[in-house]
Design a protein around this motif. Structure first.
Motif, PDB file in Angstrom:
ATOM      1  N   LYS A  32      -0.954  17.645 -40.757  1.00  0.00           N
ATOM      2  CA  LYS A  32       0.252  18.418 -40.469  1.00  0.00           C
ATOM      3  C   LYS A  32       0.535  18.526 -38.971  1.00  0.00           C
ATOM      4  N   PRO A  35       4.189  15.002 -36.484  1.00  0.00           N
ATOM      5  CA  PRO A  35       5.533  15.551 -36.697  1.00  0.00           C
ATOM      6  C   PRO A  35       6.150  15.192 -38.045  1.00  0.00           C
ATOM      7  N   ALA A  36       6.030  13.945 -38.478  1.00  0.00           N
ATOM      8  CA  ALA A  36       6.639  13.544 -39.742  1.00  0.00           C
ATOM      9  C   ALA A  36       5.990  14.242 -40.928  1.00  0.00           C
ATOM     10  N   ALA A  38       4.326  17.115 -40.698  1.00  0.00           N
ATOM     11  CA  ALA A  38       4.612  18.540 -40.574  1.00  0.00           C
ATOM     12  C   ALA A  38       5.903  18.894 -41.302  1.00  0.00           C
ATOM     13  N   GLU A  39       6.855  17.962 -41.299  1.00  0.00           N
ATOM     14  CA  GLU A  39       8.123  18.191 -41.991  1.00  0.00           C
ATOM     15  C   GLU A  39       7.951  18.104 -43.501  1.00  0.00           C
ATOM     16  N   SER A  40       7.301  17.035 -43.979  1.00  0.00           N
ATOM     17  CA  SER A  40       7.192  16.845 -45.428  1.00  0.00           C
ATOM     18  C   SER A  40       6.202  17.806 -46.080  1.00  0.00           C
ATOM     19  N   ALA A  42       5.613  20.961 -44.892  1.00  0.00           N
ATOM     20  CA  ALA A  42       5.873  22.253 -44.229  1.00  0.00           C
ATOM     21  C   ALA A  42       5.440  23.440 -45.082  1.00  0.00           C
ATOM     22  N   ASP A  43       5.651  23.365 -46.376  1.00  0.00           N
ATOM     23  CA  ASP A  43       5.350  24.504 -47.253  1.00  0.00           C
ATOM     24  C   ASP A  43       3.967  24.423 -47.889  1.00  0.00           C
ATOM     25  N   ASP A  65       9.789   4.892 -45.958  1.00  0.00           N
ATOM     26  CA  ASP A  65       9.723   6.081 -45.106  1.00  0.00           C
ATOM     27  C   ASP A  65       9.154   5.710 -43.736  1.00  0.00           C
TER      28      ASP A  65
END
Length: 405
Positions: A32, A35-36, A38-40, A42-43, A65
């Protein structure tokens, strides 16, 4: 030589589950920081991801992707974690870029070469490519991990390959399955006898007839399943009972187009989570088809096994060690206004891959298309001109007619 590469190969199921529960949350937390991811993710609470059931709820990463992200955020699209470092960058068709490191056995290929019986005192003739793509360095790294010396032979120049193998006493081969036969046949023609007794192959299908031909020559030939993004995923042992999963990856078999695991024995898409902290891809969909096998190998290694490569979840097909993708066929058609459709057909001629490109065109000369096929598909192939409208209306642009039995 020790039977096993290390103690990880013989862990009990309970120990594997405990190790996974310990290592997976830390891996997800580290991933995480990219950056990529961390976005996918995130939850996602990494502390809750302690086993395969929880892992299966996370999103899948696909090649597209990576490709799209790399164009937006070069060089690696935001998939490198905090503090990420690398010594090499490689290019695969797409193009898609992968990193490489010079740290010990970074791609985990030593485990496979050890299973092939390669070790200290061996000289490995490494006939994988060293230019742009990582395969040559992947196998060289594995050879160093088991203490073997390497002749970085690369591809082609068969006469020189034979001469070098004779002069230095090569004992093991690394490369695509069918190129070893080219070298052996040329050695016969030159009146030379090679000392190769083991072959570690990948990058294409190892057909039973070819394996038997090598065995008849006194060569043990085993295959691995590896990718440029992930390194070694699975490998054969001398038991030759499917492919044993590498200890540095988590493999799921999912229903193609989804992230949902299928039952053991059912064919699905191979999804891999790599435990590599330098490049921790989480649930990376390879596009390859395989199936988990019940039980464990009789060789004593206790990890799960897969049946090996069983085709592509999409139409992408590996021919002569190179992937041919539907978008490449579309690019070829777009180059020629008079071409309505085209279809790539993969077959075998003897023990070698062969490619035929059927082209719907009113032109009479197949030579009109030979160079653009090489330019776009990166392979030479036979061209057949067919009547416009005669190709099957089944949506296929790549057809694999090879028998994998």
């Amino acid at each position: 030589m020790n039977t096993f590469f290390d103690a990880l190969e013989t862990r009990s199921a309970d120990q594997r589950a405990a190790d996974l529960a310990r290592d997976l949350p830390a891996l997800i937390a580290h991933a995480k920081t990219a950056p990529a991811l961390a976005e996918s993710l995130a939850d996602v609470d990494p502390a809750q991801i302690t086993g395969l059931e929880a892992l299966a709820r996370l999103p899948v990463i696909r090649k597209a992707d990576l490709s799209g992200a790399q164009k937006a955020r070069p060089p690696m699209g935001g998939f490198l974690p905090a503090g990420g470092a690398f010594e090499h960058v490689f290019q695969s068709p797409g193009p898609i870029y992968e990193i490489g490191r010079t740290t010990a056995d970074w791609w985990r290929m030593g485990r496979f070469l050890h299973a092939c019986g390669v070790g200290r005192g061996d000289i490995v003739q490494n006939c994988f490519g060293y230019h742009l793509t990582p395969a040559g360095m992947i196998f060289e790294s594995g050879a160093r991990a088991v203490g073997a010396a390497v002749l970085p032979a690369g591809t082609g120049q068969t006469d020189l390959q034979v001469r070098a193998a004779v002069d230095i006493g090569t004992t093991a081969y690394a490369g695509t399955p069918d190129y070893l036969k080219v070298i052996l046949d040329r050695a016969d023609e030159m009146g030379e006898k090679l000392a190769i007794t083991r072959a570690a192959v990948g990058g294409g299908a190892l057909f039973p007839s070819l394996r038997k031909e090598y065995a008849d020559r006194g060569i043990l030939c085993l295959q691995c399943y590896a990718t440029a993004d992930l390194g070694n995923i699975a490998y054969e042992s001398e038991a030759m009972e499917g492919m044993i999963l590498d200890e540095g990856v988590i493999v799921e078999i999912v229903r193609p187009g989804t992230g949902d695991p299928v039952p053991v024995g059912e064919v699905g898409e191979v999804v891999v989570t790599t435990l590599n902290r330098d490049y921790p891809l989480v649930r990376f969909a390879t596009g390859d088809l395989s199936a988990l096998m019940p039980g464990v190998s009789s060789c004593g290694r206790t990890n799960l096994r897969i049946r090996g490569w069983m085709g592509r979840a999409d139409q992408t097909t590996k021919i002569k060690g190179m992937f041919v993708r539907p978008e490449q066929v579309a690019e070829f058609v777009a180059r020629h206004d008079e071409v309505a459709r085209a279809r790539v057909i993969a077959t075998r001629e003897g023990e070698m891959d062969a490619m035929t490109v059927q082209v719907e065109s009113r032109a009479a000369n197949p030579g009109l298309y030979e160079q653009s096929i090489v330019d776009v598909l990166k392979l030479k192939g036979r061209v057949e001109i067919v009547t416009p409208g005669s190709l099957p209306n089944d949506g296929k642009v790549i057809e694999d007619r090879r028998n994998y039995g």
